[in-house]
Motif scaffolding. Structure first.
Motif, mmCIF file in Angstrom:
data_model
loop_
_atom_site.group_PDB
_atom_site.id
_atom_site.type_symbol
_atom_site.label_atom_id
_atom_site.label_comp_id
_atom_site.label_asym_id
_atom_site.label_seq_id
_atom_site.Cartn_x
_atom_site.Cartn_y
_atom_site.Cartn_z
ATOM 1 N N GLY A 84 0.880 -1.136 0.143
ATOM 2 C CA GLY A 84 0.078 -0.271 0.116
ATOM 3 C C GLY A 84 0.897 1.078 -0.068
ATOM 4 N N THR A 85 2.009 1.432 0.662
ATOM 5 C CA THR A 85 2.847 2.402 0.877
ATOM 6 C C THR A 85 3.399 2.849 -0.627
ATOM 7 O OG1 THR A 85 3.523 1.907 3.101
ATOM 8 C CG2 THR A 85 5.006 3.176 1.712
ATOM 9 N N VAL A 86 3.741 1.728 -1.181
ATOM 10 C CA VAL A 86 4.561 1.778 -2.767
ATOM 11 C C VAL A 86 3.173 2.285 -3.666
ATOM 12 C CG1 VAL A 86 5.656 0.655 -4.632
ATOM 13 C CG2 VAL A 86 6.094 0.182 -2.492
ATOM 14 N N TRP A 87 2.092 2.034 -3.454
ATOM 15 C CA TRP A 87 0.994 2.208 -4.477
ATOM 16 C C TRP A 87 0.474 3.539 -4.112
ATOM 17 C CZ3 TRP A 87 -0.864 -0.005 -8.547
ATOM 18 C CH2 TRP A 87 -2.129 0.348 -8.856
ATOM 19 N N LEU A 88 0.541 4.112 -2.901
ATOM 20 C CA LEU A 88 0.041 5.384 -2.539
ATOM 21 C C LEU A 88 0.758 6.411 -2.678
ATOM 22 C CD1 LEU A 88 -2.677 4.097 0.298
ATOM 23 C CD2 LEU A 88 -3.167 4.963 -2.167
ATOM 24 N N TRP A 89 2.106 5.973 -2.579
ATOM 25 C CA TRP A 89 3.320 7.132 -2.387
ATOM 26 C C TRP A 89 3.028 8.075 -3.542
ATOM 27 C CZ3 TRP A 89 5.865 7.363 1.884
ATOM 28 C CH2 TRP A 89 7.049 8.529 1.774
ATOM 29 N N PRO A 90 3.018 7.905 -4.709
ATOM 30 C CA PRO A 90 2.788 8.918 -5.448
ATOM 31 C C PRO A 90 1.645 9.991 -5.220
ATOM 32 C CG PRO A 90 3.057 7.120 -6.737
ATOM 33 C CD PRO A 90 2.911 6.721 -5.520
ATOM 34 N N ARG A 91 0.586 9.592 -4.828
ATOM 35 C CA ARG A 91 -0.356 10.313 -4.367
ATOM 36 C C ARG A 91 -0.273 11.139 -3.193
ATOM 37 N NH1 ARG A 91 -5.948 6.344 -4.956
ATOM 38 N NH2 ARG A 91 -5.155 5.212 -6.886
ATOM 39 N N LEU A 92 0.647 10.892 -2.540
ATOM 40 C CA LEU A 92 0.878 11.656 -1.305
ATOM 41 C C LEU A 92 2.221 12.427 -1.430
ATOM 42 C CD1 LEU A 92 0.255 8.790 1.329
ATOM 43 C CD2 LEU A 92 -1.211 10.405 0.798
ATOM 44 N N ALA A 93 2.496 12.747 -2.479
ATOM 45 C CA ALA A 93 3.831 13.504 -3.011
ATOM 46 C C ALA A 93 3.738 15.007 -2.617
ATOM 47 C CB ALA A 93 4.177 13.271 -4.647
ATOM 48 N N GLY A 94 2.660 15.317 -2.264
ATOM 49 C CA GLY A 94 2.446 17.015 -2.216
ATOM 50 C C GLY A 94 3.221 17.296 -0.956
ATOM 51 N N ARG A 95 3.088 18.798 -0.629
ATOM 52 C CA ARG A 95 3.634 19.522 0.433
ATOM 53 C C ARG A 95 2.658 19.676 1.611
ATOM 54 N NH1 ARG A 95 8.188 23.478 -1.929
ATOM 55 N NH2 ARG A 95 9.446 21.910 -3.086
ATOM 56 N N GLY A 96 1.505 19.415 1.262
ATOM 57 C CA GLY A 96 0.409 19.748 2.267
ATOM 58 C C GLY A 96 0.453 19.015 3.380
ATOM 59 N N TRP A 97 -0.145 19.384 4.559
ATOM 60 C CA TRP A 97 0.067 18.586 5.691
ATOM 61 C C TRP A 97 -0.929 17.110 5.664
ATOM 62 C CZ3 TRP A 97 -4.500 16.977 8.512
ATOM 63 C CH2 TRP A 97 -5.743 17.702 8.042
ATOM 64 N N ARG A 98 -1.891 17.166 4.819
ATOM 65 C CA ARG A 98 -2.504 15.727 4.567
ATOM 66 C C ARG A 98 -1.444 14.765 3.749
ATOM 67 N NH1 ARG A 98 -8.819 17.073 2.785
ATOM 68 N NH2 ARG A 98 -9.356 18.071 4.735
ATOM 69 N N ALA A 99 -0.862 15.427 2.976
ATOM 70 C CA ALA A 99 0.114 14.815 2.237
ATOM 71 C C ALA A 99 1.476 14.138 3.015
ATOM 72 C CB ALA A 99 0.660 15.211 0.979
ATOM 73 N N VAL A 100 1.795 14.933 3.730
ATOM 74 C CA VAL A 100 2.983 14.744 4.885
ATOM 75 C C VAL A 100 2.429 13.812 5.853
ATOM 76 C CG1 VAL A 100 4.548 15.711 6.607
ATOM 77 C CG2 VAL A 100 4.221 17.102 4.096
ATOM 78 N N GLY A 101 1.336 14.168 6.500
ATOM 79 C CA GLY A 101 0.818 13.236 7.535
ATOM 80 C C GLY A 101 0.512 11.771 7.007
ATOM 81 N N GLY A 102 0.027 11.538 5.770
ATOM 82 C CA GLY A 102 -0.078 10.411 5.084
ATOM 83 C C GLY A 102 1.086 9.324 5.097
ATOM 84 N N ARG A 103 2.101 10.163 4.452
ATOM 85 C CA ARG A 103 3.269 9.786 4.127
ATOM 86 C C ARG A 103 3.897 9.223 5.871
ATOM 87 N NH1 ARG A 103 4.409 14.117 0.908
ATOM 88 N NH2 ARG A 103 6.087 14.856 2.337
ATOM 89 N N VAL A 104 3.829 9.924 6.696
ATOM 90 C CA VAL A 104 4.540 9.620 7.866
ATOM 91 C C VAL A 104 3.611 8.463 8.427
ATOM 92 C CG1 VAL A 104 4.575 10.340 10.376
ATOM 93 C CG2 VAL A 104 5.365 11.787 8.585
ATOM 94 N N GLY A 105 2.261 8.588 8.300
ATOM 95 C CA GLY A 105 1.439 7.518 8.903
ATOM 96 C C GLY A 105 1.675 6.010 8.280
ATOM 97 N N LEU A 106 1.815 6.139 6.941
ATOM 98 C CA LEU A 106 2.042 4.896 6.117
ATOM 99 C C LEU A 106 3.446 4.151 6.758
ATOM 100 C CD1 LEU A 106 0.857 5.495 2.627
ATOM 101 C CD2 LEU A 106 0.024 3.848 4.262
#
Length: 374
Positions: free
Chosen positions: A24-46
């Protein structure tokens, strides 16, 4: 579906969770490539969830292999010991059988062919300590021609925290004893398998703690008495030996040295030679200098009379931290001129089950040759 700490289901679930989170991390990583707090939080959470799942899977696999903890309560320090029901009717003693099972790999369903393992509850008459153990009875114990014979017995101890079942399922003590006897390499003997942690979750290091658990007395007095009351165990002197690995190895050496009238031989696999003090032990000595000294085998060798017993120590030239101390211990014992010392030194081997499995056959041969039977 059982999800106990040592359950295969728990391990499979942890491995699948780690694999799914990684995918899931590999699959969703491109979608979480932004700089917003949601994208950063998503990457940290994964990343955090994936790493926790991987650590859990590795930890569960290690626990399955080495038997560090028996249950979730044991892992989190909530294990307060197991309740043991002992009926004190006429004829009953401090030991009661609560279950039986076949010897793994014995190849015989009947006791007089493949032996038997009994799960027992033991309550110390003098110490009040209650614990469970597994007792291996060899095929000869059930054969009519040996019905009046007594057998040598060896107490077998795990490390800390350890599980008694690991001595059966991981270290294969009963199966090894059976195979050695069938091959004529060792006499049939009874094995009494338990962990030295008789007051869980505390690691008492087999010490009679002032104001606390009288662990050494349990192994030196209560356990032998219970065994001889219930089983055809050879009487004193020379009918009992004691074996252990790691913490159990230290306990085996110490108890054999302190009580040579009870234990004719003691074997310490990957043992150390002085009781540690740490968060798991608490204050073992309560300021009592005599108790502290007695827990130090170096002190005993220097200040007490050499015991008339046989000792076996093991280590590895590469992989064991006790190698130097073991060589020094051998020399100290040799210098006594009375206590007999033997050793198994491997070229390499870590502080683990695989190493001990390589040492157990020779250890059982050694201890069987030093015990008496009738």
């Amino acid at each position: 579906m059982g999800l106990g700490l040592t359950s295969n289901n728990t391990l499979v679930l942890a491995v699948l969770s780690a694999a799914l989170l990684f995918t899931g991390t590999v699959w969703l990583w491109p979608r979480l490539a932004g700089r917003g707090w949601r994208a950063v939080g998503g990457r940290v959470g994964l990343l955090l969830a994936t790493q926790l799942a991987l650590f859990a899977a590795v930890g569960l696999a290690a626990n399955q292999s080495f038997g560090f903890y028996a249950s979730w309560a044991d892992l989190f320090g909530r294990e307060k010991g197991q309740g043991v029901v002992v009926d004190h009717a006429a004829g009953d003693g401090p030991l009661s059988v609560v279950g039986t099972r076949r010897v793994p790999g014995a190849g015989g369903v009947r006791p007089h062919v493949g032996g038997r393992i009994q799960q027992v509850g033991i309550v110390g008459r003098t110490t009040g300590i209650a614990t469970t153990a597994y007792v291996y009875l060899p095929p000869e114990y059930f054969q009519p021609r040996y019905r009046t014979r007594t057998f040598p017995a060896a107490v077998v101890l795990t490390g800390y925290p350890g599980t008694a079942s690991a001595l059966v399922e991981k270290l294969h003590y009963p199966r090894t004893a059976l195979e050695l006897a069938r091959a004529g390499r060792a006499r049939p003997m009874i094995l009494v398998m338990l962990r030295p942690t008789v007051a869980p979750p505390r690691d008492t290091e087999c010490v009679d703690v002032p104001g606390g658990p009288q662990t050494e007395s349990f192994f030196a007095r209560d356990l032998p008495d219970a065994l001889r009351t219930h089983y055809r165990v050879a009487g004193k002197p020379g009918g009992l030996g004691i074996v252990g690995n790691s913490t159990g190895g230290y306990c085996a050496l110490k108890i054999a040295m302190h009580h040579p009238d009870v234990y004719a031989a003691g074997a310490g696999l990957s043992a150390y030679y002085k009781a540690p003090i740490d968060a798991t032990t608490g204050d073992l000595f309560q300021g009592d200098e005599e108790v502290r000294n007695r827990a130090d085998l170096w002190w005993c060798l220097e200040h007490e009379s050499a015991p008339d017993t046989s000792l076996l120590v093991t280590s590895s030239r590469s992989g064991e931290s006790n190698y130097g101390d073991t060589l020094r211990f051998i020399k100290r014992v040799e210098a006594t001129g009375r206590t007999r010392i033997s050793s198994i030194i491997l070229e390499s081997g870590g502080h683990n089950f695989n190493t001990w499995r390589r040492e157990i056959p020779a250890t059982l041969e050694w201890i069987g040759g030093r015990l008496n039977a009738r």
